[in-house]
Design a protein around this motif. Structure first.
Motif, PDB file in Angstrom:
ATOM      1  N   HIS A   1       0.828  -1.209   0.000  1.00  0.00           N
ATOM      2  CA  HIS A   1       0.000   0.000   0.000  1.00  0.00           C
ATOM      3  C   HIS A   1       0.866   1.263   0.000  1.00  0.00           C
ATOM      4  CE1 HIS A   1      -3.626   2.297   0.658  1.00  0.00           C
ATOM      5  NE2 HIS A   1      -3.037   2.921   1.648  1.00  0.00           N
ATOM      6  N   ALA A   2       2.045   1.179   0.580  1.00  0.00           N
ATOM      7  CA  ALA A   2       2.926   2.350   0.681  1.00  0.00           C
ATOM      8  C   ALA A   2       3.817   2.531  -0.542  1.00  0.00           C
ATOM      9  CB  ALA A   2       3.792   2.238   1.935  1.00  0.00           C
ATOM     10  N   LEU A   3       3.763   1.616  -1.505  1.00  0.00           N
ATOM     11  CA  LEU A   3       4.561   1.796  -2.714  1.00  0.00           C
ATOM     12  C   LEU A   3       4.065   3.022  -3.474  1.00  0.00           C
ATOM     13  CD1 LEU A   3       4.898  -1.869  -4.006  1.00  0.00           C
ATOM     14  CD2 LEU A   3       6.666  -0.469  -2.914  1.00  0.00           C
ATOM     15  N   SER A   4       4.984   3.689  -4.124  1.00  0.00           N
ATOM     16  CA  SER A   4       4.642   4.926  -4.817  1.00  0.00           C
ATOM     17  C   SER A   4       5.134   4.885  -6.262  1.00  0.00           C
ATOM     18  CB  SER A   4       5.283   6.114  -4.103  1.00  0.00           C
ATOM     19  OG  SER A   4       5.027   7.305  -4.801  1.00  0.00           O
ATOM     20  N   ALA A   5       4.411   5.583  -7.127  1.00  0.00           N
ATOM     21  CA  ALA A   5       4.818   5.715  -8.529  1.00  0.00           C
ATOM     22  C   ALA A   5       5.593   7.015  -8.749  1.00  0.00           C
ATOM     23  CB  ALA A   5       3.589   5.671  -9.430  1.00  0.00           C
ATOM     24  N   ARG A   6       5.913   7.710  -7.670  1.00  0.00           N
ATOM     25  CA  ARG A   6       6.682   8.948  -7.790  1.00  0.00           C
ATOM     26  C   ARG A   6       8.022   8.657  -8.455  1.00  0.00           C
ATOM     27  NH1 ARG A   6       6.543  11.750  -1.939  1.00  0.00           N
ATOM     28  NH2 ARG A   6       8.700  11.927  -2.583  1.00  0.00           N
TER      29      ARG A   6
ATOM     30  N   CYS B   1       6.793   5.061   0.037  1.00  0.00           N
ATOM     31  CA  CYS B   1       6.734   6.515   0.185  1.00  0.00           C
ATOM     32  C   CYS B   1       7.655   6.958   1.318  1.00  0.00           C
ATOM     33  CB  CYS B   1       5.316   6.955   0.529  1.00  0.00           C
ATOM     34  SG  CYS B   1       4.114   6.614  -0.733  1.00  0.00           S
ATOM     35  N   PRO B   2       8.302   8.115   1.153  1.00  0.00           N
ATOM     36  CA  PRO B   2       9.111   8.640   2.258  1.00  0.00           C
ATOM     37  C   PRO B   2       8.212   8.851   3.486  1.00  0.00           C
ATOM     38  CG  PRO B   2       9.528   9.866   0.243  1.00  0.00           C
ATOM     39  CD  PRO B   2       8.366   8.965  -0.028  1.00  0.00           C
ATOM     40  N   GLY B   3       8.720   8.498   4.610  1.00  0.00           N
ATOM     41  CA  GLY B   3       7.950   8.643   5.849  1.00  0.00           C
ATOM     42  C   GLY B   3       7.244   7.376   6.276  1.00  0.00           C
TER      43      GLY B   3
ATOM     44  N   ARG C   1      -5.024   9.598 -15.105  1.00  0.00           N
ATOM     45  CA  ARG C   1      -5.648  10.110 -13.877  1.00  0.00           C
ATOM     46  C   ARG C   1      -4.710  10.101 -12.666  1.00  0.00           C
ATOM     47  NH1 ARG C   1      -8.619   6.509 -10.402  1.00  0.00           N
ATOM     48  NH2 ARG C   1      -8.188   4.345 -10.881  1.00  0.00           N
ATOM     49  N   ARG C   2      -3.446   9.853 -12.896  1.00  0.00           N
ATOM     50  CA  ARG C   2      -2.470   9.759 -11.810  1.00  0.00           C
ATOM     51  C   ARG C   2      -1.818  11.108 -11.539  1.00  0.00           C
ATOM     52  NH1 ARG C   2      -0.062   5.770  -9.421  1.00  0.00           N
ATOM     53  NH2 ARG C   2      -0.900   4.172 -10.800  1.00  0.00           N
ATOM     54  N   LYS C   3      -1.702  11.456 -10.255  1.00  0.00           N
ATOM     55  CA  LYS C   3      -0.953  12.644  -9.836  1.00  0.00           C
ATOM     56  C   LYS C   3       0.385  12.171  -9.277  1.00  0.00           C
ATOM     57  CE  LYS C   3      -5.127  15.057  -8.451  1.00  0.00           C
ATOM     58  NZ  LYS C   3      -6.110  14.128  -7.945  1.00  0.00           N
ATOM     59  N   ASP C   4       1.367  13.050  -9.212  1.00  0.00           N
ATOM     60  CA  ASP C   4       2.697  12.660  -8.725  1.00  0.00           C
ATOM     61  C   ASP C   4       2.671  12.212  -7.269  1.00  0.00           C
ATOM     62  OD1 ASP C   4       5.523  12.304  -9.159  1.00  0.00           O
ATOM     63  OD2 ASP C   4       5.821  14.057  -7.866  1.00  0.00           O
ATOM     64  N   THR C   5       1.708  12.678  -6.512  1.00  0.00           N
ATOM     65  CA  THR C   5       1.655  12.328  -5.088  1.00  0.00           C
ATOM     66  C   THR C   5       0.841  11.067  -4.812  1.00  0.00           C
ATOM     67  OG1 THR C   5      -0.261  13.778  -4.832  1.00  0.00           O
ATOM     68  CG2 THR C   5       1.912  14.725  -4.352  1.00  0.00           C
ATOM     69  N   ASP C   6       0.230  10.493  -5.847  1.00  0.00           N
ATOM     70  CA  ASP C   6      -0.606   9.303  -5.662  1.00  0.00           C
ATOM     71  C   ASP C   6       0.215   8.072  -5.301  1.00  0.00           C
ATOM     72  OD1 ASP C   6      -3.024  10.525  -6.167  1.00  0.00           O
ATOM     73  OD2 ASP C   6      -3.024  10.048  -8.298  1.00  0.00           O
ATOM     74  N   PRO C   7      -0.396   7.157  -4.577  1.00  0.00           N
ATOM     75  CA  PRO C   7       0.273   5.880  -4.330  1.00  0.00           C
ATOM     76  C   PRO C   7       0.333   5.079  -5.629  1.00  0.00           C
ATOM     77  CG  PRO C   7      -1.964   5.820  -3.492  1.00  0.00           C
ATOM     78  CD  PRO C   7      -1.710   7.224  -3.953  1.00  0.00           C
ATOM     79  N   LEU C   8       1.057   4.002  -5.623  1.00  0.00           N
ATOM     80  CA  LEU C   8       1.177   3.177  -6.827  1.00  0.00           C
ATOM     81  C   LEU C   8      -0.176   2.629  -7.255  1.00  0.00           C
ATOM     82  CD1 LEU C   8       2.830   1.752  -8.983  1.00  0.00           C
ATOM     83  CD2 LEU C   8       3.321  -0.042  -7.322  1.00  0.00           C
TER      84      LEU C   8
END
Length: 182
Positions: free
Chosen positions: A99-104, A121-123, A165-172
């Motif tokens: 759940h914490a994986l990110s596409a950033r 995600c950082p944090g 529909r993806r934003k840079d802050t969205d999770p993966l």
């Protein structure tokens, strides 16, 4: 078929709550009932199965059914389910870590050999890690056997499908699109 001792304990707890309301004696603290349940525990000890109750081969075969293949016509939900399952299998990560994986861009790196490095995600701090260890990362290498069961191929397809529909802050993994009301 006789009830398992844990089932009987559950029934005793439910009954005890009802008895406590009018001030009647608590069957949970009755020594005779406790002795009886303890004897059931000794007669029928809990059996732990060492063999999984599901078959990986059946699941992988199902993931190659019409619901999921071809990737271009599979629904976004089916594509997400398949991607999550294969990433879980490939990384052995906990649900919270997936759940914490990110596409950033700072959390995902594609290498020349086709592999991808995914970071949380950082944090985010997993329950089995110390905050000083930083973000956790997973490296996935492409599987040459079948593109329909390769987590890297599925990840690419999922990212392409959700890119608009993806934003840079969205999770993966994005939630389902809200249903339109008419």
């Amino acid at each position: 078929k006789a009830f398992c001792p844990v089932t009987i304990k559950g029934y005793r707890s439910c009954i005890a709550r009802v008895y406590r309301l009018p001030g009647a004696p608590d069957p949970g603290s009755d020594p005779r009932l406790s002795s009886l349940i303890n004897s059931y525990d000794m007669e029928r000890p809990k059996v732990t199965s060492l063999i999984p109750k599901w078959s990986l081969k059946k699941v992988l075969t199902y993931l190659q059914s019409d619901t999921y293949v071809p990737l271009e016509t599979a629904s976004e939900q089916a594509l997400r389910e398949k991607t999550v399952f294969l990433l879980a299998l490939a990384t052995a990560a906990r649900v919270s870590e997936l759940h914490a994986l990110s596409a950033r861009t700072d959390c995902m790196r594609w290498d020349e050999d086709g592999s991808v490095v995914l970071a949380t995600c950082p944090g985010f701090v997993a329950k089995n890690r110390l905050p000083a260890w930083g973000a956790q990362s997973f490296t996935l290498h492409p599987l040459r056997l079948s593109p329909y069961t390769c987590p890297v191929t599925l990840l690419k397809a999922y990212l392409r499908r959700t890119q608009a529909r993806r934003k840079d802050t969205d999770p993966l993994f994005l939630p389902d699109r809200p249903k339109k009301t008419t």
